[in-house]
Design an enzyme around this catalytic site. Structure first.
Site, PDB file in Angstrom:
ATOM      1  N   CYS A   1       0.841  -1.197   0.000  1.00  0.00           N
ATOM      2  CA  CYS A   1       0.000   0.000   0.000  1.00  0.00           C
ATOM      3  C   CYS A   1       0.867   1.234   0.000  1.00  0.00           C
ATOM      4  CB  CYS A   1      -0.925   0.014   1.212  1.00  0.00           C
ATOM      5  SG  CYS A   1      -1.944   1.498   1.294  1.00  0.00           S
ATOM      6  N   GLY A   2       0.796   2.003  -1.056  1.00  0.00           N
ATOM      7  CA  GLY A   2       1.643   3.177  -1.170  1.00  0.00           C
ATOM      8  C   GLY A   2       1.137   4.384  -0.427  1.00  0.00           C
TER       9      GLY A   2
END
Length: 257
Positions: free
Chosen positions: A105-106
């Protein structure tokens, strides 16, 4: 290019029988992205699969709003295996990150939403062309076929030709690599291309595609509610559950015939 897979010893159990074996596993390592204007500063550390670091860094900086085009970049160089420096021709104007971006998850841990681009594209694609994407993607997933542990994102033209494909342990990293390649080729907005991803269609995947001007995004799994909502608002054609000769068009179906 860094090592993308490593072999590890393991104990395999099959039909209740245990035995020693070994297998290839996808490599995950940190990449320190440093931005340079007058002086170099650490901007972010991304957990990623080594390789294609230039494309990943450029796509990531574009998605973050640090650069608007390849013309904002004077130079980019890999100074160490896991360190890349991007020389800019202007100050970045935003706060340096204070977190590690993990490979799943950026944007986790950040209250961050993109200002949506409204897509303007007259692109239309035949259903039969769309149906061919998943198999073409699988055929070109070189590291996944060895380790089974990577996500992939590919870019297609309206005739169904796979133009390029990138793999990574992080699904959003694979998208950033595609966007970085488009930046390097100065093809943003990418209004005449289709993006195919190997997994689910979440907000972040879709928003990165919208920002790059891609009018059609396809995935083999389900979209999320927010992904559908922003696709509708931005004018994006969002296709999920693309498997065999079936698909679901969630938004702007007028582009598919």
């Amino acid at each position: 290019m860094g090592v993308r897979v490593k072999r590890f010893d393991l104990v395999r159990v099959k039909d209740s029988e245990a035995y020693k074996d070994s297998d290839f596993v996808a490599v995950e390592e940190p990449l320190n992205i440093r931005t340079c204007f007058e002086k170099c500063e650490d901007f972010a550390i991304i957990m990623r699969t080594p390789g294609d670091d230039k494309e990943l860094s450029l796509g990531f900086l574009y998605s973050e709003g640090v650069i608007n085009s390849i013309h904002d970049v004077e130079d980019i160089k890999q100074v160490e295996n896991n360190v890349i420096e991007v020389k800019l021709n202007k100050p970045i104007g935003i706060r340096i990150r204070e977190l590690i971006v993990n490979s799943s998850c950026g944007v986790c841990g950040r209250a961050f939403l993109y200002t949506l681009n409204i897509l303007k594209s007259d692109l239309k694609v035949k259903r039969e062309v769309i149906f061919s994407f998943p198999e073409k993607l699988r055929e070109k997933q070189s590291v996944f076929n060895i380790s089974g542990g990577l996500h992939a994102t590919a870019l297609f033209n309206p005739q169904g030709e796979l133009l390029f494909i990138y793999e990574d342990v992080g699904r959003h990293n694979a998208v950033d690599k595609v966007v970085g390649r488009l930046l390097l080729e100065d093809k943003i907005p990418a209004s005449n291309y289709i993006m195919q991803v190997s997994g689910r269609l979440g907000y972040e995947i879709v928003s990165k595609g919208i920002k790059a001007g891609i009018p059609i995004i396809c995935g083999i799994s389900a979209p999320t509610s927010l992904a559908i909502e922003i696709a509708e608002e931005a004018g994006l054609t969002l296709i999920g559950f693309l498997r065999g000769k079936s698909l679901n068009i969630y938004t702007h179906s007028e582009r598919i015939y």
